[in-house]
Design an enzyme around this catalytic site. Structure first.
Site, PDB file in Angstrom:
ATOM      1  N   SER A 133       0.861  -1.179   0.000  1.00  0.00           N
ATOM      2  CA  SER A 133       0.000   0.000   0.000  1.00  0.00           C
ATOM      3  C   SER A 133       0.897   1.227   0.000  1.00  0.00           C
ATOM      4  O   SER A 133       2.090   1.142   0.336  1.00  0.00           O
ATOM      5  CB  SER A 133      -0.882  -0.005   1.253  1.00  0.00           C
ATOM      6  OG  SER A 133      -1.492   1.256   1.463  1.00  0.00           O
ATOM      7  N   TYR A 146      -1.746  -1.453  10.709  1.00  0.00           N
ATOM      8  CA  TYR A 146      -1.921  -1.733   9.279  1.00  0.00           C
ATOM      9  C   TYR A 146      -0.721  -1.173   8.515  1.00  0.00           C
ATOM     10  O   TYR A 146      -0.154  -1.854   7.643  1.00  0.00           O
ATOM     11  CB  TYR A 146      -3.221  -1.110   8.781  1.00  0.00           C
ATOM     12  CG  TYR A 146      -3.473  -1.321   7.306  1.00  0.00           C
ATOM     13  CD1 TYR A 146      -3.955  -2.537   6.834  1.00  0.00           C
ATOM     14  CD2 TYR A 146      -3.234  -0.306   6.384  1.00  0.00           C
ATOM     15  CE1 TYR A 146      -4.198  -2.736   5.473  1.00  0.00           C
ATOM     16  CE2 TYR A 146      -3.472  -0.499   5.020  1.00  0.00           C
ATOM     17  CZ  TYR A 146      -3.950  -1.713   4.580  1.00  0.00           C
ATOM     18  OH  TYR A 146      -4.181  -1.906   3.235  1.00  0.00           O
TER      19      TYR A 146
END
Length: 249
Positions: A133, A146
């Site tokens: 990401s 995360y």
């Protein structure tokens, strides 16, 4: 392909089928969603094999993947797309959610990659795509663990790329920014971020693979953010802080 039943994983499966893939092994937790994507893939002329698996269960994963590899033969490309995300301030975070992110985003990826990479090394050919990401380059407040898993995926990818290069196995990181999927429906978005679509991410992956890229960023905002972070990390950190959806505690 893991995480194949929805979002980015689903879009990549459809894109590969559109590009003429002969067979796709589709891995996800939910059987009925896998059936749906399998039907779409097969309508394009691609054979679909569904593997309903929970990647946090390594024994189950090992057994199913070994059987699939034995039955269907070599895997030429592995896409690790499965992931979960929880959003909360760190001081309000819960250990069970942290453990779920680590188990799915990291341990699950490790488990299936280790099985497939051994076969790729033996056949001296293959490509492994690990979906990280933009948060694997620029950490986001309210998404601390995360972000940590996505940073770890980038490091894992870089190290594995070096290890497997001599065996003609390529290892690539895909780094989408905020993407409109059901995973982010309940998240509070960062102000000023323009979301992309799963289809745009899938297209960027295909183009990046064709160009031989080792890290594939998606969208102009991602390229700008990473470029700025390289030369003015203090500025990017300030902007991210101001854009964060929740007050820092």
């Amino acid at each position: 392909m893991t995480g194949a039943s929805r979002g980015i994983g689903r879009a990549i499966a459809l894109k590969f089928a559109q590009q003429g893939a002969k067979r796709l092994l589709l891995v996800a937790r939910t059987h009925h969603r896998l059936m749906d994507i399998a039907a779409e893939v097969e309508a394009m002329g691609t054979e679909a094999v569904i593997l309903p698996l929970d990647l946090t269960q390594p024994i189950e994963v090992h057994s199913a993947i070994v059987k699939a590899l034995r039955h269907y033969g070599p895997v030429h490309i592995l896409v690790n797309c499965a992931g979960v995300a929880y959003q909360t301030s760190f001081l309000q975070s819960r250990l069970l959610q942290v453990q779920d992110e680590i188990a799915t985003n990291l341990v699950g990826m490790y488990t299936i990659t280790r099985l497939v990479a051994r076969r790729m090394v033996a056949q001296r050919e293959g490509t492994i795509v690990n979906v990280s990401s933009l948060m694997g380059k620029i950490a986001a407040p309210t998404m601390t663990t995360y972000s940590a898993t996505k940073f770890a995926i980038v490091g894992f990818t870089q190290a594995l790329r070096s290890e497997l290069a001599a065996h003609n196995v390529k290892v690539v990181a895909l780094l989408p920014s905020l993407t409109e999927t059901d995973m982010v429906e309940n998240l509070q978005w960062f102000r000023g971020i323009v979301p992309t679509t799963p289809e745009a991410v899938a297209k960027a992956l295909v183009v990046g693979l064709q160009k031989g890229a080792t890290e594939i960023l998606v969208g102009w905002q991602s390229h700008l953010a990473v470029w700025c972070n390289r030369f003015a990390p203090w500025l990017v950190e300030r902007v991210v802080h101001l854009a964060a959806p929740l007050p820092q505690r």
